[in-house]
Write a protein that holds these residues in place. Sequence first.
Motif, PDB file in Angstrom:
ATOM      1  N   PHE B  99       0.694  -1.282  -0.114  1.00  0.00           N
ATOM      2  CA  PHE B  99      -0.126   0.088   0.063  1.00  0.00           C
ATOM      3  C   PHE B  99       0.995   1.308  -0.089  1.00  0.00           C
ATOM      4  N   CYS B 100       2.232   0.982   0.627  1.00  0.00           N
ATOM      5  CA  CYS B 100       2.899   2.478   0.628  1.00  0.00           C
ATOM      6  C   CYS B 100       3.823   2.410  -0.595  1.00  0.00           C
ATOM      7  N   ASN B 101       3.391   1.552  -1.547  1.00  0.00           N
ATOM      8  CA  ASN B 101       4.403   1.949  -2.899  1.00  0.00           C
ATOM      9  C   ASN B 101       3.895   3.198  -3.393  1.00  0.00           C
ATOM     10  N   ASP B 102       4.800   3.923  -4.119  1.00  0.00           N
ATOM     11  CA  ASP B 102       4.524   5.079  -4.697  1.00  0.00           C
ATOM     12  C   ASP B 102       3.795   4.955  -6.055  1.00  0.00           C
ATOM     13  N   PHE B 103       2.555   4.480  -6.097  1.00  0.00           N
ATOM     14  CA  PHE B 103       1.899   3.989  -7.434  1.00  0.00           C
ATOM     15  C   PHE B 103       1.714   5.518  -8.247  1.00  0.00           C
ATOM     16  N   ASN B 104       1.491   6.574  -7.583  1.00  0.00           N
ATOM     17  CA  ASN B 104       1.479   7.551  -8.668  1.00  0.00           C
ATOM     18  C   ASN B 104       2.599   7.872  -9.500  1.00  0.00           C
ATOM     19  N   PHE B 107       2.465   5.224 -12.051  1.00  0.00           N
ATOM     20  CA  PHE B 107       1.672   5.415 -13.233  1.00  0.00           C
ATOM     21  C   PHE B 107       2.298   6.330 -14.172  1.00  0.00           C
ATOM     22  N   GLY B 120      -2.848  -0.977 -11.340  1.00  0.00           N
ATOM     23  CA  GLY B 120      -2.105  -1.072  -9.999  1.00  0.00           C
ATOM     24  C   GLY B 120      -3.081  -1.761  -9.032  1.00  0.00           C
ATOM     25  N   VAL B 121      -2.254  -2.701  -8.499  1.00  0.00           N
ATOM     26  CA  VAL B 121      -2.946  -3.566  -7.386  1.00  0.00           C
ATOM     27  C   VAL B 121      -2.050  -3.215  -5.978  1.00  0.00           C
ATOM     28  N   PRO B 122      -2.771  -2.707  -4.922  1.00  0.00           N
ATOM     29  CA  PRO B 122      -2.094  -2.340  -3.909  1.00  0.00           C
ATOM     30  C   PRO B 122      -2.559  -3.562  -2.790  1.00  0.00           C
TER      31      PRO B 122
END
Lengths: 356, 356
Positions: B99-104, B107, B120-122
Amino acid sequence: MEYNVAMNGGDGPNSYTQNSKIQEESFDVTKSLLIGCIRDHLDIQKSCKVVRIADLGCSVGPNTFSCVNTIIQEVKLKFATQFPGFTSPEFQVFFNDTFCNDFNTLFNALPLDRLYMAAGVPGSFYGQLFPKGSMNFMHSSFSCHWISQVPKEVLRKDSRAWNKGRISYVRSSCEVKQAFAAQFMSDFEAFIGARSAELAPGGLIFISIPCKSNLSELSILESTDILGDAFIDMVKEGLVEEELLDSFNLPLYIPTPSEVIKLVSRDEHLNILKVEESFLEVKMSSAEDIMFESSHLRAVMEGIINKHFGPDILMDDLFHRYCNKLKEFSTQFKNYYKVGIVSVAVERVILQDELV
Amino acid sequence: MEYNVAMNGGDGPNSYTQNSKIQEESFDVTKSLLIGCIRDHLDIQKSCKVVRIADLGCSVGPNTFSCVNTIIQEVKLKFATQFPGFTSPEFQVFFNDTFCNDFNTLFNALPLDRLYMAAGVPGSFYGQLFPKGSMNFMHSSFSCHWISQVPKEVLRKDSRAWNKGRISYVRSSCEVKQAFAAQFMSDFEAFIGARSAELAPGGLIFISIPCKSNLSELSILESTDILGDAFIDMVKEGLVEEELLDSFNLPLYIPTPSEVIKLVSRDEHLNILKVEESFLEVKMSSAEDIMFESSHLRAVMEGIINKHFGPDILMDDLFHRYCNKLKEFSTQFKNYYKVGIVSVAVERVILQDELV
């Protein structure tokens, strides 16, 4: 060029998360129609293993979760009623918004007790986002009035449609209005086309868009346009460059219900199940109401304003002026303004040539 | 409690995006095995409409995209060779991390010319992330050595497995090592179980994990453990609280190839197609090499260190000390250290009772 602006991220005082009450109320007024459509029309088979759901233009904040929760509860109920004793399908939910949406905050706010697997899908919903025929239910609320771009001609000095000094088309010339309408038509057709391809046979899409009808006294844009007046004052005082304001327009269009229906009807794979107009009253009678409306607009507009005017724009000043203008206009609004909403429930049908 | 730490986000000088060259090289050494497995074993049908791919523990940065690109190119080639003239399936790629991966940032870095739809799958890959039987190819590189939590007993003063003063188990007692091994066993079993459920029949999973074998001279943890020495010096100088260091351990375990194989073999739905051990040499001969290794470790570890020690930890100081320690140890490393990697290619088989 993809339009890439999003609601305010994070969860601070100016965030969309904290200031999306109006959108929440809009969902509430359309909720019973959505529930009825799932009950009466969603085609769910006994053998169904996965139900794939998308919220298009999900933004950040609690609304997207409450909406998805409503959908899943209804689908589960329908399945349990139709097929007692059978194992409920699994649910996979796709949260879609533009690339600059704050997905990190969205993911961290996912409800711990959710009954679905979650995925975030970045990208414009004016193009394909999902594999063909893969989605069972798609939902879009208060999103399709954000068009993919400001029509180029309204920003060109040599065009008859130049929209000098205004940030929306509401009080502009016929040419400006037509340019915005044409952009909406083209965008919404692309939206419908993409969804029509992505929906599984028997799948549903439910769309709610703020609308302008004879029955709504003022469109949502009228209040937004007052922000334009605040900008003009700032230009006059030398706080904002005139050219910068002239080259800024909001990529927003508020269609009539018939424009929406016409475009959906054109797609031969889609069948309109239900159309409903509803109304939302936004109160304007107290200083608190006005502050509320201003915070709401700021959470929505700050990103797009920053992107155009740069980080030095006096955002607090702008929205302070907006509040003052709203006070002046509150008599005109008769202490509230009415937002029209058109909701359309659509099913994906199977054509003869697809059965081969 | 889900372990929720990720590689450094953003794309600044300390970001994982800028400092994941070692992971890139690791993928390179396992790439031909992965390609061979797709060619020889991926079950792809003429009627296949969508190929769903996941990168588990994708983090942020270029590696995940280059890996996914390799997979898709191979699948496309295989399909085109087997079924000339047929339309290629569509590709949907799921990028998973905590969950704390920087998906922004992830992307926004998506390649513009990508041949797939992205999501993206948290969430923790030690649980289910996707609907049952829905995935065609899953990949995980350099991720499964991050265990779901530090075993509780190594943090308890009254336990025989208390790992006082150390941040990994490398130079610790047998009890500490056993506690870490048990945690890995339980986690990796959960990982394998979840994937086994999510894979479509005929689907493949390809896993690469840093490993400790007789053939690798040092494990990746040996260099990491030197960071522990830097911490101890800081405790001695009163810069870090002793208790805070005692309550900190890295949730890392480097398995042997046979531990990995044993756990995969246990799942009756899975069939091991291929196992390979490979080695990566990390150079340690120049000041530049040492700086490179330190930047790499910082991009990986900063999040987890910050989370435990708080924002006041002297991060620059810590990694400066780490560099100095590495210099001392570079003779021991014979100017390089060798990272062992075990790669396992696995297929999902269909059991008799699933055919009903």
